[in-house]
Design a protein around this motif. Structure first.
Motif, PDB file in Angstrom:
ATOM      1  N   GLU A 159       0.825  -1.217   0.000  1.00  0.00           N
ATOM      2  CA  GLU A 159       0.000   0.000   0.000  1.00  0.00           C
ATOM      3  C   GLU A 159       0.856   1.262   0.000  1.00  0.00           C
ATOM      4  OE1 GLU A 159      -2.415  -0.443   3.448  1.00  0.00           O
ATOM      5  OE2 GLU A 159      -3.555  -2.134   2.640  1.00  0.00           O
ATOM      6  N   GLY A 160       2.171   1.056   0.068  1.00  0.00           N
ATOM      7  CA  GLY A 160       3.080   2.195   0.042  1.00  0.00           C
ATOM      8  C   GLY A 160       3.264   2.869   1.390  1.00  0.00           C
ATOM      9  N   LYS A 161       2.934   2.176   2.467  1.00  0.00           N
ATOM     10  CA  LYS A 161       3.080   2.770   3.800  1.00  0.00           C
ATOM     11  C   LYS A 161       4.563   2.854   4.180  1.00  0.00           C
ATOM     12  CE  LYS A 161      -1.387   2.796   4.168  1.00  0.00           C
ATOM     13  NZ  LYS A 161      -2.147   4.050   3.982  1.00  0.00           N
ATOM     14  N   PRO A 162       4.965   3.919   4.876  1.00  0.00           N
ATOM     15  CA  PRO A 162       6.357   4.057   5.312  1.00  0.00           C
ATOM     16  C   PRO A 162       6.754   2.906   6.246  1.00  0.00           C
ATOM     17  CG  PRO A 162       5.173   6.127   5.532  1.00  0.00           C
ATOM     18  CD  PRO A 162       4.151   5.082   5.228  1.00  0.00           C
ATOM     19  N   GLU A 163       7.982   2.443   6.090  1.00  0.00           N
ATOM     20  CA  GLU A 163       8.484   1.311   6.874  1.00  0.00           C
ATOM     21  C   GLU A 163       8.327   1.539   8.377  1.00  0.00           C
ATOM     22  OE1 GLU A 163       9.989  -2.391   7.382  1.00  0.00           O
ATOM     23  OE2 GLU A 163      10.036  -1.496   5.383  1.00  0.00           O
ATOM     24  N   LYS A 164       8.512   2.794   8.810  1.00  0.00           N
ATOM     25  CA  LYS A 164       8.503   3.086  10.245  1.00  0.00           C
ATOM     26  C   LYS A 164       7.133   2.915  10.897  1.00  0.00           C
ATOM     27  CE  LYS A 164       7.993   8.086   9.534  1.00  0.00           C
ATOM     28  NZ  LYS A 164       8.585   9.421   9.784  1.00  0.00           N
ATOM     29  N   ILE A 165       6.056   2.954  10.084  1.00  0.00           N
ATOM     30  CA  ILE A 165       4.725   2.782  10.687  1.00  0.00           C
ATOM     31  C   ILE A 165       4.097   1.432  10.351  1.00  0.00           C
ATOM     32  CG2 ILE A 165       4.325   5.271  10.603  1.00  0.00           C
ATOM     33  CD1 ILE A 165       2.247   4.663   8.370  1.00  0.00           C
ATOM     34  N   VAL A 166       4.797   0.634   9.535  1.00  0.00           N
ATOM     35  CA  VAL A 166       4.245  -0.657   9.105  1.00  0.00           C
ATOM     36  C   VAL A 166       3.979  -1.569  10.296  1.00  0.00           C
ATOM     37  CG1 VAL A 166       4.806  -2.827   7.921  1.00  0.00           C
ATOM     38  CG2 VAL A 166       5.089  -0.648   6.737  1.00  0.00           C
ATOM     39  N   GLU A 167       4.946  -1.674  11.209  1.00  0.00           N
ATOM     40  CA  GLU A 167       4.769  -2.576  12.356  1.00  0.00           C
ATOM     41  C   GLU A 167       3.589  -2.174  13.218  1.00  0.00           C
ATOM     42  OE1 GLU A 167       6.179  -5.491  12.845  1.00  0.00           O
ATOM     43  OE2 GLU A 167       7.116  -5.092  10.904  1.00  0.00           O
ATOM     44  N   ARG A 168       3.405  -0.876  13.392  1.00  0.00           N
ATOM     45  CA  ARG A 168       2.271  -0.393  14.179  1.00  0.00           C
ATOM     46  C   ARG A 168       0.951  -0.732  13.482  1.00  0.00           C
ATOM     47  NH1 ARG A 168       3.954   4.424  14.834  1.00  0.00           N
ATOM     48  NH2 ARG A 168       2.593   5.629  13.476  1.00  0.00           N
ATOM     49  N   MET A 169       0.943  -0.616  12.164  1.00  0.00           N
ATOM     50  CA  MET A 169      -0.243  -0.970  11.397  1.00  0.00           C
ATOM     51  C   MET A 169      -0.538  -2.468  11.500  1.00  0.00           C
ATOM     52  SD  MET A 169       0.111   1.250   7.885  1.00  0.00           S
ATOM     53  CE  MET A 169      -1.361   0.438   7.237  1.00  0.00           C
TER      54      MET A 169
END
Length: 216
Positions: A134-144
């Motif tokens: 989905e193009g989400k930044p790596e830094k917020i992927v884990e939180r998602m």
């Protein structure tokens, strides 16, 4: 409104034995006042329910629910502490409500501890790949991913599911309310759900929606 911190939630949980989310909601409702939050939990029966949670539940019932002229069948074992409580109308009605929940919501497990580690890791991997796609930044992927895992638990774990008769509460909260009302520890031990023709290729028919419609 006062900010509810993790430390405040932890302290209230240690004092009352109530669940983390229940403690957080109690503190939010009481503007961060711990003493008022304790009273809030007691009024809801959640603090007293948590204190009973360690007591042995060796009695209870195995009850069934059949829906749609035999199209869905559920067997569930619900335990309590004494055969006296097991024979009461209130406990029997509660057990039947749980059977109807299983018929309608089709959980795979009773609680989070039953989810196999490899299945959970596979789900995390899929969700991580979805978030990256989905193009989400790596830094917020884990939180998602963790947020979506919580949603996954609500789909597959009975105790995490919204109660079909009152979606504002979970089955875990329903159990806590029953413990407070009945005065004994209660646990849902195991269940089996059968759906007619399950595993056989056939015309799509959502029996779960039928069950939910029937109980409203």
């Amino acid at each position: 409104m006062a900010q509810v911190t993790a430390a405040m939630v932890k302290e209230l949980r240690e004092q009352t034995g109530a669940g983390m989310m229940d403690c957080k909601k109690a503190l939010a409702a009481c503007d961060g006042d711990k003493e008022k939050a304790v009273d809030f939990l007691r009024e809801k029966g959640l603090a007293s329910a948590a204190k009973k949670a360690g007591r042995v539940t060796a009695e209870g019932v195995v009850t069934s629910y059949i829906h749609g002229q035999g199209r869905i069948g559920v067997l569930v074992e619900v335990n309590c502490e004494t055969d006296f409580v097991a024979g009461t109308d209130k406990f029997q009605e509660f057990a039947r409500s749980i059977a109807m929940q299983i018929a309608a919501a089709n959980p795979k497990y009773v609680n989070r501890d039953e989810v196999p580690a490899d299945e959970l890791e596979h789900e995390r991997k899929v969700l991580r790949e979805q978030a990256l796609a989905e193009g989400k930044p790596e830094k917020i992927v884990e939180r998602m991913v963790e947020g979506r895992i919580e949603k996954y638990y609500k789909e597959v774990c009975l105790l995490d599911q919204p109660y079909i008769k009152d979606p504002d509460k979970t089955i875990q909260q329903l159990v806590a309310e029953q413990i407070a009302t009945i005065g004994e520890n209660i646990s849902i031990r195991r269940f089996t759900r059968y759906e007619l023709g399950e595993g056989i290729e056939k015309k799509a028919c959502n029996f779960a929606e039928e069950v939910m419609a029937a109980v409203k």
